[in-house]
Design an enzyme around this catalytic site. Structure first.
Site: not given
Ligand SMILES: Cc1cc2nc3c(=O)[nH]c(=O)nc-3n(C[C@H](O)[C@H](O)[C@H](O)COP(=O)(O)OP(=O)(O)OC[C@H]3O[C@@H](n4cnc5c(N)ncnc54)[C@H](O)[C@@H]3O)c2cc1C
Length: 301
Positions: A174, A224, A294
């Site tokens: 992570r 999570s 996380e």
């Molecule tokens: C139902 C559900 C299931 C999930 N299952 C998993 C799983 O199995 N495994 C897992 O690892 N995660 C899981 N997640 C968490 C999440 O989906 C992941 O961490 C995902 O990668 C986050 O992507 P996001 O675009 O939503 O990022 P955001 O939540 O918008 O941002 C997360 C972080 O990344 C940064 N960020 C976002 N985009 C960029 C960019 N382009 N450049 C630089 N920084 C950026 C943000 O500033 C922040 O620090 C789950 C979430 C949900 C709601």
């Protein structure tokens, strides 16, 4: 607070909004107003927004789909840049897939399947974007996205483009160096493993089915809340500490998956953090283990 709003809207081809409720952009449906909210249309737009913020001395926050974010009830000062549909191009060449940072992970998995490329099946049920996944080194089912990354095009806070290879991203559980180096992911080149579409599809379907059975997908959540401690499962520790169903206001430790906190409606960031502290306390008292978040906090806490 006064910003030369007109000037920014003239420079950006994508959307610029003011006092945007962040609850519309987080999977928890939580978060106060962002002063300025920009959705760049392409990389040039992203660079323009970043250099504008730099010149105006505005703090910058980056979001993708907001699926791993806890945004403060008091909102976010300065500029929030949402990397979404504007950076959503995707192209396959042989075993390589080039994807914009705004591409949703399920779409990346679907494109890999259509191209008979394995190694992306675990992403089908993760609701984030390519950019968010790289920053978090998102993973599931024993895989992590960093394993498939070859090259990243990022933009620094001054608007300059930077290229990084896999080693330079320093992926671990992570983690990648992207957040610490304040780099915005714009485009990623992945490498797949040639596979058989039926086998890829079967794996994807079994992962999705498992999620439907084990995750409280009917309520707003952020996946999570805590990282797994080395060799252990945060969900199990929370459950064995008797925290399942524990509630603070309208935020509840899910009855279905103890590492998910669900918003039963109108829950706040303050309630999430209070529940985080209570759960950390219970797990520490029972197992002597301090769970680490996380989910990323954003805004004024
Ligand atoms: C139902 C559900 C299931 C999930 N299952 C998993 C799983 O199995 N495994 C897992 O690892 N995660 C899981 N997640 C968490 C999440 O989906 C992941 O961490 C995902 O990668 C986050 O992507 P996001 O675009 O939503 O990022 P955001 O939540 O918008 O941002 C997360 C972080 O990344 C940064 N960020 C976002 N985009 C960029 C960019 N382009 N450049 C630089 N920084 C950026 C943000 O500033 C922040 O620090 C789950 C979430 C949900 C709601």
């Amino acid at each position: 607070m006064s910003f030369p709003a007109q000037l920014l809207s003239e420079k950006i081809k994508g959307e610029v909004r003011f006092n945007e409720p962040m609850s519309k952009h987080t999977s928890w449906h939580i978060g106060g107003m962002a002063d300025i909210f920009v959705m760049p249309k392409d990389i040039a737009d992203l660079r323009e927004a970043l250099s504008y913020a730099k010149r105006s001395e505005l703090p910058v926050s980056i979001i993708g789909n907001g699926t791993n974010l806890l945004v403060s009830d008091f909102g976010i000062r300065g500029m929030v840049i949402k990397i979404g549909p504007g950076l959503c191009q995707i192209e396959v060449r042989g075993e390589r897939i080039r994807a914009g940072a705004g591409v949703p992970l399920p779409r990346l998995a679907a494109v890999a399947l259509r191209s008979s490329l394995s190694g992306f099946e675990f992403l089908a049920g993760i609701p984030g974007t390519v950019g968010g996944a790289l920053v978090m080194n998102a993973g599931a089912n024993g895989c992590a996205v960093g394993e498939r990354v070859r090259q990243v095009t990022a933009v620094d806070l001054e608007g300059k483009e930077v290229q990084l290879n896999n080693q330079e991203l320093e992926f671990s559980y992570r983690y990648s160096c992207l957040a610490g180096r304040k780099l915005v992911v714009a485009e990623v080149e992945f490498e797949g493993i040639p596979g058989v579409p039926e086998a890829i599809k079967a794996k994807m379907d079994s992962y999705l089915e498992r999620r439907r059975k084990t995750q409280p997908l009917e309520f707003p959540n952020a996946g999570s809340v805590f990282k797994n401690p080395p060799g252990n499962s945060a969900g199990k520790l929370i459950e064995q500490s008797g925290c399942k169903g524990m509630r603070e206001g309208n935020i509840q430790v899910s009855m279905c998956h103890a590492n998910f906190f669900v918003n039963l409606g109108g829950g706040t960031a303050e309630q999430v953090l209070t529940l985080v502290e209570k759960v950390q306390q219970c797990v520490f008292e029972k197992f002597g283990c301090k769970l680490l978040m996380e989910v990323q906090k954003l805004g004024e806490f």
